[in-house]
Enzyme design. Sequence first.
Site, PDB file in Angstrom:
ATOM      1  N   ASP A 134       0.795  -1.232   0.000  1.00  0.00           N
ATOM      2  CA  ASP A 134       0.000   0.000   0.000  1.00  0.00           C
ATOM      3  C   ASP A 134       0.827   1.281   0.000  1.00  0.00           C
ATOM      4  O   ASP A 134       0.630   2.155  -0.836  1.00  0.00           O
ATOM      5  CB  ASP A 134      -0.949  -0.044   1.209  1.00  0.00           C
ATOM      6  CG  ASP A 134      -1.993   1.042   1.184  1.00  0.00           C
ATOM      7  OD1 ASP A 134      -2.443   1.379   0.082  1.00  0.00           O
ATOM      8  OD2 ASP A 134      -2.356   1.522   2.255  1.00  0.00           O
ATOM      9  N   ARG A 141      -2.523  -2.697  -7.103  1.00  0.00           N
ATOM     10  CA  ARG A 141      -3.584  -3.121  -8.014  1.00  0.00           C
ATOM     11  C   ARG A 141      -3.023  -3.532  -9.368  1.00  0.00           C
ATOM     12  O   ARG A 141      -3.432  -4.547  -9.936  1.00  0.00           O
ATOM     13  CB  ARG A 141      -4.603  -1.974  -8.165  1.00  0.00           C
ATOM     14  CG  ARG A 141      -5.831  -2.323  -8.956  1.00  0.00           C
ATOM     15  CD  ARG A 141      -6.977  -1.386  -8.611  1.00  0.00           C
ATOM     16  NE  ARG A 141      -6.651   0.014  -8.801  1.00  0.00           N
ATOM     17  CZ  ARG A 141      -6.968   0.713  -9.904  1.00  0.00           C
ATOM     18  NH1 ARG A 141      -7.600   0.118 -10.892  1.00  0.00           N
ATOM     19  NH2 ARG A 141      -6.669   1.981  -9.996  1.00  0.00           N
ATOM     20  N   CYS A 214     -13.229  11.664  -3.644  1.00  0.00           N
ATOM     21  CA  CYS A 214     -13.543  10.368  -3.041  1.00  0.00           C
ATOM     22  C   CYS A 214     -13.693  10.501  -1.527  1.00  0.00           C
ATOM     23  O   CYS A 214     -12.806  11.034  -0.849  1.00  0.00           O
ATOM     24  CB  CYS A 214     -12.438   9.375  -3.384  1.00  0.00           C
ATOM     25  SG  CYS A 214     -12.662   7.741  -2.669  1.00  0.00           S
ATOM     26  N   ASP A 241     -17.322   2.528   1.664  1.00  0.00           N
ATOM     27  CA  ASP A 241     -17.480   1.199   1.053  1.00  0.00           C
ATOM     28  C   ASP A 241     -18.546   1.153  -0.036  1.00  0.00           C
ATOM     29  O   ASP A 241     -18.850   0.082  -0.560  1.00  0.00           O
ATOM     30  CB  ASP A 241     -17.844   0.164   2.124  1.00  0.00           C
ATOM     31  CG  ASP A 241     -16.660  -0.217   3.000  1.00  0.00           C
ATOM     32  OD1 ASP A 241     -15.554  -0.351   2.457  1.00  0.00           O
ATOM     33  OD2 ASP A 241     -16.854  -0.362   4.213  1.00  0.00           O
TER      34      ASP A 241
END
EC number: 1.17.99.6
Length: 379
Positions: A134, A141, A214, A241
Site C-alpha cells: 500500500d 492493483r 472520493c 465502502d
Amino acid sequence: MTLAQLKDKLIAYSKTIGVDKIGFASADPFLQLKDRLLTQQELGFQSGFEEPNIEKRVEPEKLLQGARTIISIALAYPSKMSNPPKNTKEERRGIFCRASWGKDYHDVLRDRLKKIEQFLQEHVPEARTISMVDTGELSDRAVAERAGIGWSGKNCAIITPEFGSYVYLGEVVTTISFEPDTPMTEQCGTCTKCIDACPTDALVQGGQLDSNKCIAFLTQTKTFLPDQYRKKLGNRIYGCDTCQQVCPENKGKNFHLHPEMEPDPEIAKPKLIPLLTMSNREFKNKFGHVSGSWRGKKPIQRNAIIALAHFKDQQALPVLTELLKKDPRPVIRGTAAWAIGVIGSLEEKKLLNQAKNVEKEEEVLREIEKGLNILEYKD
C-alpha cells in the site's frame, strides 16, 4: 529443485501461513499504468498520498536491481460484522470502512510477506527481495492484475472471483525468474453500478477516480471539509465502502479467515459523542491498532462532528459548545460552529454570536457565519 518446483512449493507454503491467493507477475515496466498515472497527474486527480516519482511506480528495476518477478498476495477480509451495535437516536454511531475493521492490514500483510521473503532466501540464498504494502512505490492493483489475482474493476479495486474486492494486497519483488501467471481479463461488462452509486461522483468513468472527490480520501484530510461534501459524508468517519457494497461481484462475499481481521464492534462502529472528548492517549489506546487511526484523531473527530450534524443529534449540542469555546484546533472549533447551526435552533444564535466576538481565526469565523446563516434560514 527447478524454478517450477520452487514455485509450486511456495504456493503450497503460502497457504500454510494464511495467504488466501498468490500470483506471479513479470517485473517488466508497467507502461500502460505510466500513461494512466500521467493522465491522473495532468487532471489533478491524485490524492497526494501516492509516491510522487512515477518512474519508481512503474519500473520495478528502479526499486530492486535485477528484479525479474513480482509475487502478489491477497488476503480476504470480512464484509459483515457478527453482532453490529445498533445506531439509535439515543446513541448515534459512526462507521469505519471494512478495510479498517481489524488489526492494521499493513502489519498483517507485512508478516506474510516477510515469511515469503524468508522462504525464498532459504531456498535461493543468492536471491534478493523487497516487499511492500500500500505505502510502497508500486501499485498493488497493477501488480495484482498482472499476476492474475483478479481484474481491475470499474470501482478502481481488484475484484477476485473467490473473494470479490474485499481483499488486501501486497507484493514481493525478487530477482528470481519465476514463470508468470496469466492476467485476468476484465469482467465488469456493461455494469456501472459503482459509478452510479458513488456519493460524490468521484468515479469519473470505469477505472478512473478523482481522488480529491472520493469520500475515502476526504475522511483522511486534516483541513475543513468542503461544504459540498459534508452532507455526503453521512456517518462515515473513516473510508467509504459504497462502490464495493453495490458491486454484484461482492454479493454474498463475507469471509472470516483471519482472527486478527475480526472487527471489534465498539471500534468499527463507535459512539460519536464520546469520540469528541478523547485525549490523544485514549484515542491511541482504543484505535491505535487499526489502519484508520494513521492520520491521528483530528480527522476522525472532525468527521464525527459532521456525522452528528447529519443526524441532527441535539444531545451533541453541549459538547459541541465546549469544543467551540475551548478547543485549540481551528478545524474542530469551526466544524463545531457549523454543526451547531445545523443541529440547533434560534436559541443557539446567541452562542454563535458570542463566539464570533472572541474568535480570531478567519476560517473559524467563516464557519460561525455559516452556522448563523443556517439558523437564520430556520427562522
